[in-house]
Design a protein around this motif. Structure first.
Motif: not given
Ligand code: ADP
Ligand code: MG
Length: 260
Positions: A20, A29, A50-55, A218
């Protein structure tokens, strides 16, 4: 259910990474993600916050494009949101001015499905998640657990072959969470969808899944893929079996250096 004409997996990530852009540089991420979900397979993904699961889940929905690598759905590259995919997030994001039934019916209008058949299916799904009596009510009249059930019914409405679930029970109290876990197993055992289920509950992952993937902090990488061969249907007694306890203890070691 949509049946793939090929033997391609329901979902496939090859060499996927996401970086990102941020105001002070960039955030890596996800790195080197290779994963496949077979048709009808229930895969749980475990990882620290914060490991990138939602990503990873957003990549599978087509709402986010990867920085590196490729993603395929039933053998076709993901280019954007697909009608073959049902999604549920941590919060159900219901429309407050629409009835419970109309919230379940939302995908019918966005996907242009037959209104009469969709209404019958919405009623059937509301019954399955125990909300028939609330079909004409509004979201504010429901508890958090009930709202989440609406989100699950809405996810199931289009009969998608692949279900993507991002910590769907995380905001619930322990009892609703357990009830919904059992219900999800029941629904899955009838419909045999392919599922990617994100959680940070180790027992929930082991209880539901055919396979548990573990992610590192992450940038998230998949550090283990553990087959869960427990017999189905799994019941309350499953939690007390030595096999279940051994699997959860094994997974716990990834997150906890010292035993409690
Ligand atoms: P999880 O779901 O495992 O908690 P995320 O996928 O939400 O993790 O986020 C993984 C990393 O990417 C985190 O460090 C978060 O801050 C960063 N991140 C997530 N979405 C964005 C975005 N749209 N822009 C910048 N950084 C992001
Ligand atoms: Mg998340």
């Amino acid at each position: 259910m949509t049946v793939s004409p090929t033997s391609a997996p329901a979902l496939e990530f090859s060499g996927v990474g996401v970086t990102y852009p941020t105001r002070r540089g960039h955030t890596e991420a996800l790195a080197d993600i290779d994963l496949t979900i077979a048709h009808g397979e229930f895969v749980a993904l475990l990882g620290p916050s914060g490991c990138g699961k939602s990503t990873l889940l957003r990549l599978a929905t087509g709402l986010l494009a990867p920085t590196r690598g490729t993603i395929g759905l039933a053998g076709h590259p993901v280019k954007g949101p697909s009608r073959g995919t049902g999604v549920v997030f941590q919060k159900p994001h219901l429309l407050p001015w629409k009835s419970v039934r109309d919230n379940v019916l939302l995908p019918a209008s966005t996907l242009g499905l037959d209104p009469r058949a969709s209404r019958a299916r919405a009623n059937e799904l509301l019954e399955r998640v125990g909300l028939t009596a609330f079909a004409d009510g509004f979201p504010f009249e429901l508890s958090g657990g009930m709202q989440q059930r609406v989100g699950i019914a809405r996810m199931l409405l289009p009969d998608s072959a692949l279900l993507l679930m991002d910590e769907p029970f995380a905001a619930l109290d322990a009892l609703s969470r357990e009830t919904l876990t059992f219900e999800l197993q029941k629904i899955w055992s009838v419909q045999r969808k392919s599922v990617l289920f994100i959680t940070h509950s180790i027992p929930e992952a082991v209880f539901l899944a055919d396979r548990v993937l573990v992610m590192s902090p992450r940038p998230g990488r998949i550090v283990e893929s553990l087959a869960i061969d427990l017999p189905r249907p799994r019941t309350l007694d499953t939690f007390d079996t030595p096999e279940f306890v051994a699997l959860t203890q094994h997974l716990r070691r990834h997150f906890n250096a010292s035993p409690v």
